[in-house]
Design a protein around this motif. Structure first.
Motif, PDB file in Angstrom:
ATOM      1  N   GLY A 146      70.573 -20.259   2.959  1.00 15.10           N
ATOM      2  CA  GLY A 146      69.886 -21.532   3.084  1.00 15.10           C
ATOM      3  C   GLY A 146      70.781 -22.747   3.121  1.00 15.10           C
ATOM      4  N   LEU A 147      72.030 -22.556   3.505  1.00 19.28           N
ATOM      5  CA  LEU A 147      72.958 -23.688   3.458  1.00 19.28           C
ATOM      6  C   LEU A 147      72.722 -24.704   4.577  1.00 19.28           C
ATOM      7  CD1 LEU A 147      76.219 -21.756   2.520  1.00 19.28           C
ATOM      8  CD2 LEU A 147      74.813 -23.175   1.026  1.00 19.28           C
ATOM      9  N   ALA A 148      71.954 -24.308   5.592  1.00 21.46           N
ATOM     10  CA  ALA A 148      71.754 -25.207   6.733  1.00 21.46           C
ATOM     11  C   ALA A 148      71.128 -26.522   6.300  1.00 21.46           C
ATOM     12  CB  ALA A 148      70.881 -24.533   7.785  1.00 21.46           C
ATOM     13  N   ARG A 149      70.287 -26.445   5.293  1.00 23.39           N
ATOM     14  CA  ARG A 149      69.587 -27.637   4.842  1.00 23.39           C
ATOM     15  C   ARG A 149      70.543 -28.654   4.237  1.00 23.39           C
ATOM     16  NH1 ARG A 149      64.044 -26.414   1.869  1.00 23.39           N
ATOM     17  NH2 ARG A 149      62.830 -27.765   3.218  1.00 23.39           N
ATOM     18  N   ARG A 150      71.612 -28.127   3.668  1.00 23.40           N
ATOM     19  CA  ARG A 150      72.523 -28.950   2.910  1.00 23.40           C
ATOM     20  C   ARG A 150      73.470 -29.756   3.808  1.00 23.40           C
ATOM     21  NH1 ARG A 150      73.184 -28.294  -2.580  1.00 23.40           N
ATOM     22  NH2 ARG A 150      71.578 -26.714  -2.543  1.00 23.40           N
ATOM     23  N   TRP A 151      73.977 -29.076   4.848  1.00 20.67           N
ATOM     24  CA  TRP A 151      75.020 -29.694   5.676  1.00 20.67           C
ATOM     25  C   TRP A 151      74.677 -29.552   7.152  1.00 20.67           C
ATOM     26  CZ3 TRP A 151      77.532 -25.726   2.300  1.00 20.67           C
ATOM     27  CH2 TRP A 151      77.789 -26.245   1.030  1.00 20.67           C
ATOM     28  N   PRO A 152      73.865 -30.443   7.675  1.00 15.90           N
ATOM     29  CA  PRO A 152      73.432 -30.293   9.073  1.00 15.90           C
ATOM     30  C   PRO A 152      74.563 -30.360  10.090  1.00 15.90           C
ATOM     31  CG  PRO A 152      72.575 -32.326   8.084  1.00 15.90           C
ATOM     32  CD  PRO A 152      73.172 -31.532   6.990  1.00 15.90           C
TER      33      PRO A 152
END
Lengths: 524, 645
Positions: A372-378
């Motif tokens: 789920g890291l996509a949410r953090r660092w677009p």
């Protein structure tokens, strides 16, 4: 610019810069001077390399920018450099990849910035040296010299098992070189003893066409091929690669991808032109091994949990494509391979950098650790998307053009292998998307740990390191013709020199077909 | 004609603006930029059409080359557009239907907190990829569009990437489509080896200069790509899962882009397919099978979007069937009407889902007729069109196909009957979802809590705004009148328009196709009656006697479960493909790699043990190693140099 020894400058600018960097005055742990010296030297090299690339007229066949001077004349060893369609892109690529490596390493210099940056520059210079040498001994010196900075980078700045990995890398790859050196000596001796008016020589141009018996040709070819196959690496000679990549400092890998491409390039430069008959006869076996590497590397990559190991095995698969394009002995395939070498440097280089950037933020290379890291660092996610889909060969991006031409060429000469290899595209989609999906998508598996991640999205410095690579990914995908036009003549000449009599249909093809069948059943 | 590049450029610019500069723009702007880009492209598409029609019939095929894309030794692929009535028709559909879907999406996505910029950027990119696909003048460039829509669908299906099922669905869609790409690539290699070129002009003109076996192989390989993209059996499993994306994405995938690509390819490459009867037979049977298969699964699905997904699969089966029996223009005709009514159905479903707070389960709907009246009307019109009730558009296009399946020289009674029967089933399951959604008592949970009251509607439902109503109205009209361009024995507008497509290359005979006469009307009336029966049965079971429906499901529990689980195809693939591949990877990685490594290390170990001195050195510092290596290399070279001659 025509009067300048451009290639020598490209080799020795980074080497001298690197040596100066090693012996910079001041405190050893003060990074500023080393950083800026490294960046300046690499950018200047890049500028000159790009000028050389632009100046290289499309359609040029023979070597340009040649430099020749006697070095050890009694043995016919000369300092002979030259650029043609086979190496011009790779020389430029080496220069393109070095500044991103330095920029990405900016804050990760292991406490010894002068050594780190100095070694990077030495690595760059020796790679360019190996790529532009047209004399066998000169080539061999650079070939071995490349190992030293890489060895030291791994063993000094690497991970927990750096000593083991570095030694394995060094011994494994230099073991192959010894036979090659013997073969070079034998070849030169054969040349000077058999040709009527021949002086002793290690010059590639003199040695091409040396009279050799079939058996001699095959043994010599195998000695060269072994060295290159270990370096490339070709299945099953690859086991140094995952360890070396895993233990090396991650920011170095962007340049380290060039090392393996010297192996691929050397097939085209030395092994094939020097021993055309043996090459024609033995290529099907190598092509089969390359194909096995594509499928095998892909499947193993799909089973990795560590980002770097996954990418290392994906490199095995990519290099399998590059090998197949060369070994298929078709001009389209060779052009595809030359382009794919650039693509692999750009795409895998970007992926290694991105993996490093992710690991710098989450503290691990384990793909299952967070999610789920996509949410953090677009922004990071966007660059990852581009690099990932380039790596899996999405049509419209760079990897597709290279793979398409490789497979197209192989389809003409090695149809069964080409059909199997095409499935490597599918496997690539599986392992690349697995990497991407596990890290960036899905729910956050460790929200409490993620909450502690304070680092923000990509910094300006990180974007500067990735930017040129991402630009090339799109550019080569949309408009590859400036690159292809520069390799066309060389690819055609290299192939036609080998295949002139007749397409390869010897008894060995039967052996290769059997191998293919084995490979096929093994992959099912 | 050169204006056609603007059709590509506008959505590309929309993508670039949103992707690169969008961060500084207000949230509302993203959708407007994307939608305006689509409107501009749609407007230009009409100019391109006018240009094309101003040419005489026999010249209505243009090869516009923009630049040399992949020039290699003895190989060339250009970046260029192949303009003929077929590609221009698709251009209009994609930009037109794409535009109304974009417009709808502005309203649909308005309340999304994050990801709007990403959403609209990728929505534009999706259209760009689709336009590359339909405009390409050669097979290699076709593959760029082909892969591009695969990527865009990945990006949009995974819009809610933090949901595991959305992430999985996106990966699945991309991987299965890549399998299709592998087939396509091999097909293109074979085309190049056979014809020495990959551009349409050369290949189609020389189509006949190859052996039938080769052409069959080419067409079958291309078919693999078409099956994957169009969600046809056996590569259909990604399509229903793709519902995990937002509803406008589903509409775009199912109506304007993506799935129609397979049909387009079959018709685009008709000169090759005409020469490969075995492939055509395969296509016809696969299409008929998929039509029936999808319709049967659609009977029992409980998610409204899934019902529509299976209906797409089924309707595309009709188009494949049409192409397979050589009725290419009928396939494109159905593609046209389907684009209208399927977009309408999805957007109407979107209004419903939006209204009741994201609920997609039919079992939790009901009674919405008066609550969201516009959705009721729109879904009803879409339903009547897909059910083939005259004079709605689906009636004309579907009956063309059923008629061709019966009467074409490549068709037969069995294919015809399957097509006819599937029509009845279609009417039943689409109206099942219609009645479950809009009739009887409400079963949704929203509207009773207080949280929605702030939206100012008495019943707590989100009512669609103007930007959502206009698309519904436009598509409703088109779903009604869209079929009137081809009425057998009366209007031949559509056939006349497409005629140049099948007149090129001139060496061929155009596949003769003209529906009409008593047989046609008998079949058409029969099909319409069957559709009416299906609707009636659905009304009886789901409005009048809902207990009976549950009872039937219980009595035939085995069949029900099989249908609900989509004939267990996913499970089958998991067992025979996914698990073994994974196991191989693990085995290779665990056993084989370790073995190889052991071999290498073992060799090293032996060497090391053999030398005591070496062991001493092993304990040294890096510096020692370095010196050793450097010294060794120098010594080695020196040794070689002075002993060589």
């Amino acid at each position: 610019m025509s009067g300048l020894p451009i290639l020598s400058i490209l080799i020795f600018l980074p080497i001298v810069g690197g040596i100066i960097c090693l012996f910079l005055p001041g405190r050893t742990d003060d990074p500023a001077a080393a950083r800026w010296l490294g960046l300046g030297a690499s950018l200047l090299t890049l500028l000159i390399a790009l000028l050389a690339l632009i100046g290289f007229a499309p359609g040029t066949s023979g070597p340009v920018l040649e430099e020749q001077a006697p070095w050890i004349p009694q043995f016919g060893i000369s300092y002979h450099l030259g650029a043609d369609g086979l190496n011009i892109l790779l020389i430029a690529l080496t220069a393109i990849l070095t500044p991103p490596a330095i920029i990405a390493s900016w804050t990760a210099l292991g406490g010894r910035p002068r050594l780190f940056i100095g070694l990077l520059l030495l690595l760059e210079g020796s790679i360019i040296g190996a790529l532009s040498s047209l004399d066998l001994i000169l080539y061999f010196v650079f070939w071995e010299a490349m190992l030293i900075p890489m060895y030291l980078l791994i063993s000094t700045f690497g991970g927990a098992r750096r000593g083991y990995a570095a030694l394995k890398f060094f011994i494994y790859t230099s073991a192959g070189s010894l036979l090659m050196l013997l073969a070079m000596l034998y070849l030169s001796y054969a040349h000077s003893s058999r040709e009527a008016s021949a002086a002793p020589s290690f010059d590639l141009r003199d040695l091409i066409g040396t009279q050799l018996s079939v058996a001699e040709g095959r043994w010599l070819f195998l000695a060269f091929a072994l060295a290159f196959a270990i370096k490339l690496p070709i299945f099953p000679l690859h086991s140094w690669l995952p360890d070396a990549y895993k233990q090396a400092p991650v920011t170095v890998l962007v340049l380290a991808t060039m090392l393996v491409k010297v192996g691929a390039y050397s097939f085209l430069r030395f092994a094939i032109p020097l021993f055309p008959d043996a090459a024609r006869d033995l290529m099907p076996i190598l092509a089969a091994l390359a194909t096995v590497g594509i499928i095998y590397g892909g499947l193993v990559a799909a089973a990795q949990r560590d980002m770097i190991r996954l990418l290392a095995y994906s490199s095995l698969a990519h290099l399998g494509f590059i090998g197949l394009g060369i070994f298929a002995l078709d001009a389209r395939g060779v052009q595809g391979s030359l382009l794919q070498m650039v693509n692999h440097g750009v795409s895998s280089g970007a992926l290694f950098l991105i993996a490093g950037m992710i690991a710098a933020r989450v503290g691990t290379f384990d793909i299952d650790a967070h999610g789920g890291l996509a949410r953090r660092w677009p922004v990071l996610t966007g660059t990852f998307v581009l690099a990932a889909f380039s790596s899996l060969g999405l049509p419209g991006l760079n990897g597709f053009v290279g793979e398409f031409l490789i497979l197209l060429g192989a389809f003409r000469t090695q149809r069964v292998l080409a059909c199997i290899a095409t499935f490597g595209v599918l496997i690539a989609a599986i392992y690349v998307l697995r990497l991407f999906r596990r890290t960036m998508f899905g729910r956050e598996r460790r929200p409490e740990a993620n909450a502690q991640l304070v680092s923000g999205d990509l910094s300006g410095r990180e974007i500067a390191a990735l930017g040129p690579l991402l630009l090339l990914i799109v550019w080569i995908g949309v408009y590859p013709s400036p690159f292809l036009r520069r390799t066309e003549a060389a690819a055609r000449d290299t192939v036609s020199a080998v295949t002139a009599p007749a397409p390869a249909t010897t008894a060995l093809t039967v052996g290769a077909t059997a191998l293919t069948a084995t490979a096929e059943s093994a992959t099912r | 004609m050169g204006l056609v590049w603007l059709c590509l450029l506008f959505p590309l610019a929309g993508f670039a603006i949103n992707a690169l500069l969008g961060r500084s723009l207000p949230r509302r702007a993203h959708g407007i930029i994307a939608t305006v880009a689509m409107l501009a492209a749609f407007a230009v598409a009409w100019i391109v059409l006018a240009d094309l029609l101003s040419l005489p019939h026999e010249e209505q095929h243009r090869n516009l080359i923009l630049y040399n894309w992949v020039p290699a030794d003895g190989f060339n692929a250009t970046f260029g557009a192949w303009l003929d009535p077929l590609s221009v028709l698709l251009l209009l559909i994609v930009t037109g239907v794409g535009f109304v879907i974009h417009l709808f999406a502005i309203g649909y996505m308005a309340e999304e907190e994050e990801g709007q910029r990403r959403f609209f950027a990728y929505l534009n990119l999706f259209v760009v990829a689709m336009l590359v696909l339909i405009l390409a003048n050669n097979f290699m460039l076709l593959l760029v569009g082909w892969g591009g829509v695969g990527f865009a669908s990945f990006a949009l299906i995974s819009h809610y990437f933090f949901r595991e099922e959305a992430a999985d669905a996106a990966v699945k869609a991309f991987v299965i489509n890549t399998l299709g790409d592998v087939g396509m690539m091999l097909g293109i290699f074979l085309i190049w080896v056979t014809y020495g070129a990959v551009d349409y002009e050369t290949v189609f003109r020389n189509a006949g200069n190859a052996q039938t076996g080769t052409i069959t192989a080419i067409t079958l390989l291309l078919l693999v790509g078409a099956l994957a993209k169009s969600g046809q059996v056996p590569l259909h499993t990604w399509l229903p899962d793709a519902m995990a994306g937002p509803t406008p994405v589903s509409a775009l995938i199912h109506a304007a882009t993506m799935v129609t690509a397979g049909v387009y390819l079959l018709v685009r490459a008709w000169p090759l397919y005409e020469l490969a009867p075995a492939t055509l037979t395969t296509i016809a049977w696969l299409g008929a099978f998929t039509a029936l298969f999808g319709a049967l699964i659609g009977l029992v699905q409980t998610n409204i979007k899934r019902v529509l997904a299976f209906s797409t699969m089924s309707q595309l089966g009709y188009m494949f069937l049409a192409a397979g029996v050589g009725a290419y223009s009928a396939a494109i005709f159905h593609l046209l009407t389907h684009a209208f009514f399927k977009a309408l159905l999805f957007l109407a479903a979107g209004v419903v889902i939006h209204a009741i707070g994201g609920e997609e389960d039919l079992r939790r709907m009901g009674g919405l007729r008066d609550k969201v009246r516009i959705a009721w009307v729109a879904y009803g019109i879409g339903g009547l069109a897909i059910a083939g009730i005259p004079p709605f558009s689906g009636f004309f296009s579907k009956d063309e196909i059923i008629y061709s399946a019966f009467t074409s020289t490549r068709g037969n009674v069995v294919l015809g009957l399957i097509a006819l029967l599937t029509g009845g089933i279609t009417a039943f399951y689409v109206f099942r979802s219609f009645f479950l959604t809009f009739y009887r008592t409400p079963r949704y949970g929203i509207g009773h809590g207080g949280t929605e009251a702030e939206h100012g509607h008495g019943d707590g439902l989100h009512q669609p705004g103007l930007e959502m109503r206009i698309p519904l109205i436009v598509l409703s009209v088109l779903a009604i009148v869209g079929g009137w361009v081809l009425i057998p024995d009366a209007v031949h507008l559509f056939e006349d328009y497409l005629e140049p497509v099948f007149a090129y290359p001139a060496a061929f005979n155009a596949p003769v196709h003209a529906a009409g006469g008593a047989t046609y009307w008998m079949i058409a009336i029969g099909a319409a009656l069957l559709g009416a029966v299906g609707i009636g049965a659905a009304y009886y079971l789901y409005v009048l006697r809902p207990a009976l429906a549950a009872d039937l499901a219980g009595r035939f529990a085995g069949i029900h479960r099989t249908l609900f689980n989509r004939f267990y195809v996913d499970q089958l693939y998991d067992t025979i493909f996914v698990r073994p591949t994974r196991a191989f990877g693990r085995a290779f990685s665990g056993v084989f790699e370790r073995g190889l490594n052991g071999l290498v290390n073992g060799a090293g170990y032996l060497v090391r043990e053999a030398s005591v001195t070496m062991r001493e050195v092993q304990t040294g510092y890096v510096r020692n190693y370095a010196l050793l290596i450097l010294g060794g290399t120098v010594l080695l070279i020196a040794y070689v140099l002075f002993t060589a001659v």
